[in-house]
Design a protein around this motif. Structure first.
Motif, mmCIF file in Angstrom:
data_model
loop_
_atom_site.group_PDB
_atom_site.id
_atom_site.type_symbol
_atom_site.label_atom_id
_atom_site.label_comp_id
_atom_site.label_asym_id
_atom_site.label_seq_id
_atom_site.Cartn_x
_atom_site.Cartn_y
_atom_site.Cartn_z
ATOM 1 N N HIS A 81 0.861 -1.184 0.000
ATOM 2 C CA HIS A 81 0.000 0.000 0.000
ATOM 3 C C HIS A 81 0.896 1.232 0.000
ATOM 4 O O HIS A 81 1.798 1.354 0.826
ATOM 5 C CB HIS A 81 -0.900 -0.008 1.254
ATOM 6 N N GLN A 84 -0.942 7.761 0.850
ATOM 7 C CA GLN A 84 -1.367 8.973 0.151
ATOM 8 C C GLN A 84 -1.170 10.182 1.078
ATOM 9 O O GLN A 84 -1.129 10.038 2.296
ATOM 10 C CB GLN A 84 -2.840 8.865 -0.258
ATOM 11 N N GLU A 87 -3.009 10.699 4.652
ATOM 12 C CA GLU A 87 -3.516 9.402 5.114
ATOM 13 C C GLU A 87 -2.765 9.000 6.385
ATOM 14 O O GLU A 87 -1.551 9.167 6.499
ATOM 15 C CB GLU A 87 -3.306 8.355 4.016
ATOM 16 N N THR A 88 -3.495 8.468 7.371
ATOM 17 C CA THR A 88 -2.885 8.058 8.645
ATOM 18 C C THR A 88 -2.920 6.547 8.774
ATOM 19 O O THR A 88 -3.677 5.857 8.075
ATOM 20 C CB THR A 88 -3.632 8.682 9.843
ATOM 21 N N TRP A 90 -4.100 5.021 11.253
ATOM 22 C CA TRP A 90 -5.414 4.694 11.806
ATOM 23 C C TRP A 90 -6.421 4.475 10.674
ATOM 24 O O TRP A 90 -7.209 3.523 10.718
ATOM 25 C CB TRP A 90 -5.877 5.829 12.728
ATOM 26 N N GLN A 91 -6.407 5.353 9.660
ATOM 27 C CA GLN A 91 -7.328 5.211 8.531
ATOM 28 C C GLN A 91 -7.056 3.925 7.754
ATOM 29 O O GLN A 91 -7.988 3.235 7.339
ATOM 30 C CB GLN A 91 -7.210 6.418 7.598
ATOM 31 N N ILE A 92 -5.779 3.620 7.576
ATOM 32 C CA ILE A 92 -5.427 2.380 6.868
ATOM 33 C C ILE A 92 -5.887 1.174 7.678
ATOM 34 O O ILE A 92 -6.440 0.215 7.131
ATOM 35 C CB ILE A 92 -3.910 2.324 6.586
ATOM 36 N N GLU A 94 -8.392 1.067 9.781
ATOM 37 C CA GLU A 94 -9.856 0.977 9.691
ATOM 38 C C GLU A 94 -10.291 0.315 8.393
ATOM 39 O O GLU A 94 -11.266 -0.434 8.358
ATOM 40 C CB GLU A 94 -10.482 2.371 9.774
ATOM 41 N N SER A 95 -9.541 0.568 7.316
ATOM 42 C CA SER A 95 -9.938 0.009 6.017
ATOM 43 C C SER A 95 -9.658 -1.488 5.905
ATOM 44 O O SER A 95 -10.329 -2.179 5.137
ATOM 45 C CB SER A 95 -9.235 0.764 4.886
ATOM 46 N N VAL A 103 -9.718 -1.647 16.078
ATOM 47 C CA VAL A 103 -8.814 -0.915 15.197
ATOM 48 C C VAL A 103 -7.469 -0.692 15.888
ATOM 49 O O VAL A 103 -6.423 -0.707 15.239
ATOM 50 C CB VAL A 103 -9.461 0.423 14.754
ATOM 51 N N VAL A 107 -3.764 -1.424 14.311
ATOM 52 C CA VAL A 107 -2.680 -0.445 14.237
ATOM 53 C C VAL A 107 -1.399 -1.050 14.807
ATOM 54 O O VAL A 107 -0.323 -0.947 14.205
ATOM 55 C CB VAL A 107 -3.061 0.862 14.969
#
Length: 132
Positions: A81, A84, A87-88, A90-92, A94-95, A103, A107
């Motif tokens: 991956h 971007q 982008e954090t 945490w967001q990655i 969550e996805s 979550v 992490v």
């Protein structure tokens, strides 16, 4: 002379054996007390020993069965991956997290999987994430 000078005093209980060939008298052997070398067990004592031996064998078997090695662990499938801008981690996380996963745990897994010194990411950095 006294008996002390001539030799040890002989008690009245002592018995002697006469050697017919020489005619000399030697002290006879006394019957000895039962020696500790001859151990006699009762039926209850034998039963206790058998039970103790069975318990020892059971414990060794139990411990030996726990010591067996696990089989090889399947490799975790991952994908690359590219981070971007903005982008954090945490967001990655969550996805890629499953609905039942926390979550925070994802992490921690991503930090460990990518050997990151901290949870911060930079735009353009390539990391690996578990395949969904």
């Amino acid at each position: 002379m006294s008996a002390m000078v001539m030799g040890p005093a002989v008690s009245e209980r002592a018995s002697f054996r006469v050697n017919p060939a020489s005619g000399s008298a030697t002290p006879a052997a006394r019957p000895s007390a039962p020696s500790a070398a001859h151990l006699r067990l009762t039926a209850r004592g034998r039963a206790v020993l058998w039970i103790l031996a069975a318990v020892a064998v059971a414990l060794v078997t139990l411990i030996a069965s726990q010591a067996s090695a696990d089989g090889p662990v399947a490799a975790q499938e991952v994908v690359r991956h590219v981070v971007q801008p903005g982008e954090t981690l945490w967001q990655i996380a969550e996805s890629v997290a499953a609905p039942s996963q926390d979550v925070r745990d994802v992490v921690v897994d991503l930090v460990r999987l990518n050997e990151l010194p901290e949870a911060g990411l930079m735009a353009g950095q390539v990391i690996v994430v578990p395949a969904s």
